[in-house]
Design a protein around this motif. Structure first.
Motif, PDB file in Angstrom:
ATOM      1  N   GLY A  68       0.759  -1.240   0.000  1.00 31.34           N
ATOM      2  CA  GLY A  68       0.000   0.000   0.000  1.00 31.34           C
ATOM      3  C   GLY A  68       0.790   1.290   0.000  1.00 31.34           C
ATOM      4  N   TYR A  69       2.123   1.223   0.090  1.00 31.29           N
ATOM      5  CA  TYR A  69       2.934   2.442   0.045  1.00 31.29           C
ATOM      6  C   TYR A  69       2.942   2.977  -1.387  1.00 31.29           C
ATOM      7  N   THR A  70       3.422   4.194  -1.564  1.00 31.72           N
ATOM      8  CA  THR A  70       3.463   4.808  -2.886  1.00 31.72           C
ATOM      9  C   THR A  70       4.348   4.004  -3.846  1.00 31.72           C
ATOM     10  N   LYS A  71       4.042   4.089  -5.142  1.00 28.63           N
ATOM     11  CA  LYS A  71       4.786   3.309  -6.126  1.00 28.63           C
ATOM     12  C   LYS A  71       6.228   3.789  -6.233  1.00 28.63           C
ATOM     13  N   PRO A  72       7.172   2.880  -6.494  1.00 28.24           N
ATOM     14  CA  PRO A  72       8.596   3.235  -6.539  1.00 28.24           C
ATOM     15  C   PRO A  72       8.900   4.271  -7.618  1.00 28.24           C
ATOM     16  N   GLU A  73       9.673   5.261  -7.260  1.00 22.07           N
ATOM     17  CA  GLU A  73      10.125   6.303  -8.180  1.00 22.07           C
ATOM     18  C   GLU A  73      11.100   5.681  -9.185  1.00 22.07           C
ATOM     19  N   THR A  74      11.095   6.187 -10.426  1.00 19.96           N
ATOM     20  CA  THR A  74      11.841   5.543 -11.510  1.00 19.96           C
ATOM     21  C   THR A  74      13.060   6.313 -12.003  1.00 19.96           C
ATOM     22  N   LEU A  75      13.344   7.473 -11.439  1.00 23.97           N
ATOM     23  CA  LEU A  75      14.456   8.290 -11.943  1.00 23.97           C
ATOM     24  C   LEU A  75      15.749   8.118 -11.155  1.00 23.97           C
ATOM     25  N   GLY A  76      15.751   7.200 -10.180  1.00 23.86           N
ATOM     26  CA  GLY A  76      16.986   6.880  -9.482  1.00 23.86           C
ATOM     27  C   GLY A  76      17.326   7.765  -8.301  1.00 23.86           C
ATOM     28  N   GLN A  77      16.352   8.547  -7.818  1.00 25.46           N
ATOM     29  CA  GLN A  77      16.614   9.370  -6.636  1.00 25.46           C
ATOM     30  C   GLN A  77      16.539   8.510  -5.383  1.00 25.46           C
ATOM     31  N   MET A  78      17.540   8.615  -4.515  1.00 29.40           N
ATOM     32  CA  MET A  78      17.573   7.783  -3.316  1.00 29.40           C
ATOM     33  C   MET A  78      16.454   8.166  -2.352  1.00 29.40           C
ATOM     34  N   MET A  79      15.961   7.179  -1.633  1.00 20.53           N
ATOM     35  CA  MET A  79      14.945   7.424  -0.622  1.00 20.53           C
ATOM     36  C   MET A  79      15.481   8.306   0.485  1.00 20.53           C
ATOM     37  N   SER A  80      14.594   9.075   1.082  1.00 16.62           N
ATOM     38  CA  SER A  80      14.973   9.878   2.246  1.00 16.62           C
ATOM     39  C   SER A  80      14.750   9.082   3.521  1.00 16.62           C
ATOM     40  N   GLY A  81      15.369   9.530   4.596  1.00 17.36           N
ATOM     41  CA  GLY A  81      15.136   8.907   5.898  1.00 17.36           C
ATOM     42  C   GLY A  81      13.681   9.014   6.311  1.00 17.36           C
ATOM     43  N   GLU A  82      13.047  10.116   5.937  1.00 17.10           N
ATOM     44  CA  GLU A  82      11.634  10.303   6.285  1.00 17.10           C
ATOM     45  C   GLU A  82      10.760   9.275   5.590  1.00 17.10           C
ATOM     46  N   GLN A  83      11.078   8.955   4.346  1.00 17.66           N
ATOM     47  CA  GLN A  83      10.301   7.937   3.635  1.00 17.66           C
ATOM     48  C   GLN A  83      10.469   6.568   4.295  1.00 17.66           C
ATOM     49  N   MET A  84      11.713   6.233   4.667  1.00 12.26           N
ATOM     50  CA  MET A  84      11.941   4.953   5.307  1.00 12.26           C
ATOM     51  C   MET A  84      11.248   4.890   6.652  1.00 12.26           C
ATOM     52  N   GLN A  85      11.250   5.994   7.372  1.00 10.96           N
ATOM     53  CA  GLN A  85      10.559   6.042   8.656  1.00 10.96           C
ATOM     54  C   GLN A  85       9.065   5.788   8.469  1.00 10.96           C
ATOM     55  N   GLU A  86       8.494   6.345   7.405  1.00 10.72           N
ATOM     56  CA  GLU A  86       7.071   6.123   7.137  1.00 10.72           C
ATOM     57  C   GLU A  86       6.794   4.644   6.871  1.00 10.72           C
ATOM     58  N   ILE A  87       7.681   4.003   6.129  1.00  8.07           N
ATOM     59  CA  ILE A  87       7.523   2.573   5.878  1.00  8.07           C
ATOM     60  C   ILE A  87       7.615   1.784   7.177  1.00  8.07           C
ATOM     61  N   LEU A  88       8.602   2.113   8.006  1.00  6.41           N
ATOM     62  CA  LEU A  88       8.785   1.394   9.266  1.00  6.41           C
ATOM     63  C   LEU A  88       7.585   1.546  10.184  1.00  6.41           C
ATOM     64  N   MET A  89       6.984   2.719  10.173  1.00  8.56           N
ATOM     65  CA  MET A  89       5.894   2.999  11.100  1.00  8.56           C
ATOM     66  C   MET A  89       4.525   2.540  10.578  1.00  8.56           C
TER      67      MET A  89
END
Length: 246
Positions: free
Chosen positions: A139-160
């Motif tokens: 259910g998380y947002t679809k993966p970005e395709t231009l190669g920009q690295m994930m932010s810590g905030e995005q990973m935190q959202e996934i973890l939570m």
């Protein structure tokens, strides 16, 4: 190339996309043509000769959840101080959910390291990229395709919000989750397969990626996201043995 131009593509690029070499390929499919159009519009130029038929089969949802939560455990081990989250709580989470079966040998060794190991912390960011497609399945947002690295905030959202709480069992957690269809996953995996091919060519010195795209750094992001997508469609294949050829 401007930020907006990279995201949406320029009118000029859209008007000059040449699909003819791809349409002439005898084994071309509508799905591949759709993904090739997306690639070309964004400035990626995969080869026209890529195969289009693969033996893909969606693996069980529980396995996808276990891999996602194995990454969660590794990230928590290195990124959260022990005084805020004790070792035993993470290890118990791993043991009760058999998450060690969804870690490769190198990842298992992380659990033998100090929780403030700086070298391991610097490397764990690649696991963020593995986590994004797995979390997308839940259910998380679809993966970005231009190669920009994930932010810590995005990973935190996934973890939570898109992974199993430490005090729950993964098999119970997935019962309440809506997941992607196999066809949605196949479409996205095929897109990243094409992107990965363009990246590999760029790493060999060819001009097959957008302006300002770093073949190794941004290309590594594409590689890691593709790894998860292909693994999810490779039933009975281990993480390490996932076929990432292009």
């Amino acid at each position: 190339m401007s930020f907006l131009k990279r995201i949406f593509g320029s009118k000029e690029n859209k008007n000059n996309i040449d699909l003819e070499p791809f349409k002439k390929v005898p084994w071309m499919t509508d799905l591949r043509l759709q993904n090739i159009t997306i690639c070309l519009d964004a400035g990626f130029r995969p080869a026209s000769s890529l195969p289009t038929e693969f033996d893909r089969k969606l693996r069980p949802t529980i396995e996808i959840a276990q891999r996602l939560n194995a990454i969660k455990a590794l990230v928590l081990w290195l990124m959260v101080p022990e005084e805020n989250l004790e070792n035993d709580k993470i290890l118990e989470f791993i043991n009760k959910n058999n998450l060690d079966n969804f870690m490769d040998d190198e990842e298992k060794q992380i659990l033998n390291l100090s929780r403030d190991d700086e070298e391991a912390r610097n490397a764990i960011g690649w696991k963020f990229e593995n986590a994004w497609p797995l979390a997308w399945y839940f259910g998380y947002t679809k993966p970005e395709t231009l190669g920009q690295m994930m932010s810590g905030e995005q990973m935190q959202e996934i973890l939570m919000n898109y992974s199993c709480p430490l005090d729950e069992k993964v098999e119970e957690w997935i019962k309440e989750k809506e997941t992607l269809s196999e066809q949605e996953l196949i479409q996205k995996e095929d897109l990243f397969y094409c992107l990965h091919n363009a990246v590999r060519s760029a790493q060999l010195g060819k001009e097959t990626v957008p302006d300002n795209f770093h073949p190794m750094m941004n290309g590594g992001v594409i590689h890691e996201r593709r790894h998860s997508l292909t693994w999810m469609l490779s039933e009975n294949v281990s993480w390490e043995e996932t076929d990432l050829s292009t």
